[in-house]
Design a protein around this motif. Structure first.
Motif, PDB file in Angstrom:
ATOM      1  N   MET A 197       0.875  -1.176  -0.079  1.00  0.00           N
ATOM      2  CA  MET A 197       0.044   0.175   0.087  1.00  0.00           C
ATOM      3  C   MET A 197       0.805   1.247  -0.124  1.00  0.00           C
ATOM      4  N   ILE A 198       0.352   2.318  -0.756  1.00  0.00           N
ATOM      5  CA  ILE A 198       0.951   3.549  -0.442  1.00  0.00           C
ATOM      6  C   ILE A 198      -0.144   4.716  -0.602  1.00  0.00           C
ATOM      7  N   THR A 199       0.225   5.808   0.215  1.00  0.00           N
ATOM      8  CA  THR A 199      -0.813   6.800   0.452  1.00  0.00           C
ATOM      9  C   THR A 199      -0.018   7.975  -0.185  1.00  0.00           C
ATOM     10  N   LEU A 200      -0.629   8.768  -1.008  1.00  0.00           N
ATOM     11  CA  LEU A 200      -0.137  10.196  -1.512  1.00  0.00           C
ATOM     12  C   LEU A 200      -1.181  11.187  -1.265  1.00  0.00           C
ATOM     13  N   HIS A 201      -0.941  12.158  -0.600  1.00  0.00           N
ATOM     14  CA  HIS A 201      -1.785  13.460  -0.317  1.00  0.00           C
ATOM     15  C   HIS A 201      -3.458  12.826  -0.415  1.00  0.00           C
ATOM     16  N   GLY A 202      -3.886  11.964   0.437  1.00  0.00           N
ATOM     17  CA  GLY A 202      -4.954  11.489   0.748  1.00  0.00           C
ATOM     18  C   GLY A 202      -5.544  10.440  -0.260  1.00  0.00           C
ATOM     19  N   SER A 203      -4.863  10.266  -1.247  1.00  0.00           N
ATOM     20  CA  SER A 203      -5.216   8.881  -2.071  1.00  0.00           C
ATOM     21  C   SER A 203      -4.389   7.789  -1.700  1.00  0.00           C
ATOM     22  N   VAL A 204      -5.092   6.559  -1.666  1.00  0.00           N
ATOM     23  CA  VAL A 204      -4.618   5.382  -1.248  1.00  0.00           C
ATOM     24  C   VAL A 204      -4.726   4.539  -2.596  1.00  0.00           C
ATOM     25  N   VAL A 205      -3.503   3.937  -2.817  1.00  0.00           N
ATOM     26  CA  VAL A 205      -3.457   2.627  -3.805  1.00  0.00           C
ATOM     27  C   VAL A 205      -2.743   1.427  -3.078  1.00  0.00           C
ATOM     28  N   TRP A 206      -3.441   0.399  -3.296  1.00  0.00           N
ATOM     29  CA  TRP A 206      -3.046  -0.828  -2.837  1.00  0.00           C
ATOM     30  C   TRP A 206      -3.390  -2.161  -3.552  1.00  0.00           C
ATOM     31  N   LEU A 207      -2.606  -3.283  -3.195  1.00  0.00           N
ATOM     32  CA  LEU A 207      -2.534  -4.355  -4.016  1.00  0.00           C
ATOM     33  C   LEU A 207      -3.277  -5.385  -3.163  1.00  0.00           C
ATOM     34  N   PRO A 208      -4.591  -5.771  -3.499  1.00  0.00           N
ATOM     35  CA  PRO A 208      -5.151  -6.666  -2.520  1.00  0.00           C
ATOM     36  C   PRO A 208      -4.515  -8.207  -2.902  1.00  0.00           C
ATOM     37  N   THR A 209      -4.457  -8.956  -1.927  1.00  0.00           N
ATOM     38  CA  THR A 209      -3.767 -10.072  -1.743  1.00  0.00           C
ATOM     39  C   THR A 209      -5.011 -11.278  -1.947  1.00  0.00           C
ATOM     40  N   GLY A 211      -5.380 -12.708  -5.288  1.00  0.00           N
ATOM     41  CA  GLY A 211      -4.774 -13.663  -6.380  1.00  0.00           C
ATOM     42  C   GLY A 211      -4.735 -13.023  -7.685  1.00  0.00           C
ATOM     43  N   ASN A 212      -5.653 -11.771  -7.671  1.00  0.00           N
ATOM     44  CA  ASN A 212      -5.834 -11.380  -8.977  1.00  0.00           C
ATOM     45  C   ASN A 212      -4.815 -10.410  -9.663  1.00  0.00           C
ATOM     46  N   ALA A 213      -3.788  -9.944  -8.547  1.00  0.00           N
ATOM     47  CA  ALA A 213      -2.564  -9.264  -8.783  1.00  0.00           C
ATOM     48  C   ALA A 213      -2.754  -7.759  -9.519  1.00  0.00           C
ATOM     49  N   THR A 214      -4.160  -7.186  -9.163  1.00  0.00           N
ATOM     50  CA  THR A 214      -4.687  -6.098  -9.808  1.00  0.00           C
ATOM     51  C   THR A 214      -5.037  -4.997  -8.624  1.00  0.00           C
ATOM     52  N   PRO A 215      -4.012  -3.844  -8.589  1.00  0.00           N
ATOM     53  CA  PRO A 215      -4.420  -2.870  -7.613  1.00  0.00           C
ATOM     54  C   PRO A 215      -5.506  -2.275  -7.784  1.00  0.00           C
ATOM     55  N   ASP A 216      -5.973  -1.562  -6.538  1.00  0.00           N
ATOM     56  CA  ASP A 216      -7.025  -0.874  -6.419  1.00  0.00           C
ATOM     57  C   ASP A 216      -6.747   0.584  -5.607  1.00  0.00           C
ATOM     58  N   PHE A 217      -7.491   1.654  -5.901  1.00  0.00           N
ATOM     59  CA  PHE A 217      -7.223   2.875  -5.418  1.00  0.00           C
ATOM     60  C   PHE A 217      -8.532   3.585  -5.122  1.00  0.00           C
ATOM     61  N   PHE A 218      -8.301   4.463  -4.172  1.00  0.00           N
ATOM     62  CA  PHE A 218      -9.474   5.482  -3.930  1.00  0.00           C
ATOM     63  C   PHE A 218      -8.872   6.867  -3.376  1.00  0.00           C
ATOM     64  N   GLY A 371       5.736   2.406  -5.650  1.00  0.00           N
ATOM     65  CA  GLY A 371       5.433   3.302  -6.850  1.00  0.00           C
ATOM     66  C   GLY A 371       4.412   3.076  -7.641  1.00  0.00           C
ATOM     67  N   VAL A 372       3.679   4.270  -8.038  1.00  0.00           N
ATOM     68  CA  VAL A 372       2.444   3.972  -8.868  1.00  0.00           C
ATOM     69  C   VAL A 372       2.611   4.725 -10.141  1.00  0.00           C
ATOM     70  N   ILE A 373       2.247   3.865 -11.159  1.00  0.00           N
ATOM     71  CA  ILE A 373       2.543   4.097 -12.443  1.00  0.00           C
ATOM     72  C   ILE A 373       1.130   4.896 -13.143  1.00  0.00           C
ATOM     73  N   PHE A 374       1.481   5.917 -13.882  1.00  0.00           N
ATOM     74  CA  PHE A 374       0.346   6.668 -14.526  1.00  0.00           C
ATOM     75  C   PHE A 374       0.972   6.813 -16.109  1.00  0.00           C
ATOM     76  N   ARG A 375      -0.038   7.077 -16.882  1.00  0.00           N
ATOM     77  CA  ARG A 375       0.021   7.220 -18.336  1.00  0.00           C
ATOM     78  C   ARG A 375      -0.477   8.909 -18.785  1.00  0.00           C
ATOM     79  N   GLY A 376       0.183   9.447 -19.601  1.00  0.00           N
ATOM     80  CA  GLY A 376      -0.286  10.457 -20.274  1.00  0.00           C
ATOM     81  C   GLY A 376       0.168  11.694 -19.631  1.00  0.00           C
ATOM     82  N   VAL A 399      -2.416   3.147 -14.043  1.00  0.00           N
ATOM     83  CA  VAL A 399      -1.893   1.987 -14.655  1.00  0.00           C
ATOM     84  C   VAL A 399      -1.512   0.917 -13.512  1.00  0.00           C
ATOM     85  N   ASP A 400      -0.879   1.209 -12.699  1.00  0.00           N
ATOM     86  CA  ASP A 400      -0.448  -0.115 -11.941  1.00  0.00           C
ATOM     87  C   ASP A 400       0.290   0.444 -10.697  1.00  0.00           C
ATOM     88  N   MET A 401       0.547  -0.314  -9.601  1.00  0.00           N
ATOM     89  CA  MET A 401       1.187  -0.081  -8.405  1.00  0.00           C
ATOM     90  C   MET A 401       1.905  -1.082  -7.919  1.00  0.00           C
TER      91      MET A 401
END
Length: 425
Positions: A197-209, A211-218, A371-376, A399-401
């Protein structure tokens, strides 16, 4: 139509052969989208082999030019033939383009423009060059900074977390932080899904365990107390950055994350910084390849390794950790936060709260970064670091975390450096 993409002296070029008609315009748009990276400012379209041009093709030329103008760059057209040139003239758009007789002249012109921007920046702040990498250091604050550690690192590494070990923390309490966490209705809901998990200025991005290896964010618009972040281990920065360092490692290869930390620790020694041997870094970067590591299963007591060894021990690593040394996301944007420990300069209480006691005794550095990956997101080193991170995490294409391995490579970066004077638990 045939499109050949390559880089010449760091400038992205597209050699177009055939008809740039409605169908070809779609092909060219896809090629630009696939190849344009975050730190590309200028592009050359080599039109020496282009036999036909229509309004559909002109729209792509104009759209690409506008996109590059937003980055302070330009689109150069090289070697355009008589018929396509007459189409530009009839459409009344020839004056808005930069035309050059051939590819080499166009690349050289774009190169000069790029170098001029570098010279302007260098005049403002003279960089220090080490091993071919330029570091431009700006002072930021003199107030002290600390790290607050929540949770027990040893329990996490030995998969002994229970509901009583989980803490509920409001979003606003974690400006820059990383660790192991999850979102959910309650502790019981979050516990089996605890992941990186990482938090950045009130945003959280985390990688739930899960089995899907897909990050979630809020990203909450306001912090109402619920929902909150559930964490089994977290490290939060409190206090300002003491320096802002702009890093330019060039267009090819980049610099390893571990070497960035080594250089920053060298700077600290040279400047005789008074700190605990720990630095925290927030980074906005263009990556040359992300290598990652992360937990595959929530480290809860119900599933702790039978052999009693930590989950990162060699005997358990394959079952518990997902590791990827294949570099990914070259040319994309990354926002990261983490900390590094230089054991040759260590002092201060509670360092054990950050330290893996199973590390090799010969290991000089220990790093922990997410790290959190963004595009554009175009690269522009003149932008304010904090404001740009806020803009990216709230508005850019996610994109990913991942948990970053030390061999993750960085092409360009703006880094906020906090020299940690206290570690609180």
């Amino acid at each position: 139509m045939d499109i050949k993409t390559e880089r010449r002296d760091g400038i992205l070029t597209f050699a177009i052969r055939g008809r740039l008609d409605g169908y070809g315009a779609g092909q060219l748009a896809d090629a630009v989208e696939a190849s344009l990276q975050a730190d590309d400012r200028s592009v050359v379209f080599d039109l020496a082999g282009m036999s036909y041009l229509s309004s559909a093709g002109i729209r792509i030329l104009i759209a690409t030019k506008k996109r590059l103008k937003e980055r302070g760059g330009t689109l150069a057209l090289a070697g355009i033939q008589d018929y396509p040139k007459s189409v530009l003239d009839m459409a009344g758009v020839t004056p808005i383009f930069s035309l050059y007789p051939d590819l080499e002249v166009a690349v050289a012109a774009c190169r000069r423009s790029k170098d001029s921007l570098s010279v302007i920046n260098d005049l403002v702040r003279a960089p220090v060059v080490r091993d071919g990498v330029a570091y431009t250091v700006e002072p930021a604050s003199t107030r002290s900074s600390s790290l607050l550690v929540t949770g027990d690192l040893d329990k996490m590494l030995h998969a002994r977390l229970t509901e009583s070990d989980i803490r509920a923390i409001p979003f606003s309490a974690l400006p820059y932080s990383l660790g192991l966490g999850a979102l959910g209705e309650n502790v019981a809901d979050a516990l089996p899904l605890l992941g990186e998990m990482i938090t950045l200025h009130g945003s959280v991005v985390w990688l739930p365990t899960d089995g899907n290896a897909t990050p979630d964010f809020f990203t909450p618009v306001k912090d109402a107390g619920k929902p909150c972040i559930y964490t089994g281990y977290n490290v939060t920065l409190y206090g300002p950055f003491h320096e802002i360092i702009t890093i330019d490692a060039g267009d090819e290869g980049g610099i390893a994350l571990s070497d960035i930390y080594r250089t920053i620790f060298d700077f600290a020694r040279e400047r005789k910084r008074d700190f605990s041997g720990v630095v925290a870094l927030a980074m906005w970067a263009v990556v040359d390849g992300v290598c990652s590591l992360g937990v595959k299963r929530s480290p809860i007591a119900a599933s702790s390794p039978a052999n009693g060894l930590p989950i990162n021990a060699e005997e358990n690593a394959k079952e518990w950790l997902e590791e990827n040394d294949e570099p990914k996301y070259r040319g994309e944007t990354m926002v990261s936060f983490g900390f590094g420990i230089d054991y040759s300069a260590c002092s201060g209480e509670h360092l054990s709260a950050l330290t893996d006691r199973n590390r090799p005794k010969t290991q000089q550095l220990q790093l922990h970064n997410h790290g959190v990956i963004f595009r554009g997101v175009p690269w522009d080193a003149s932008l304010d670091l904090t404001r740009q991170i806020e803009r990216i995490v709230t508005g850019a294409e996610f994109v990913d975390m991942r948990h970053l391995k030390d061999n993750t490579r960085i092409r360009r970066a703006k880094v906020g450096v906090a020299y940690i004077s206290e570690i609180a638990v």
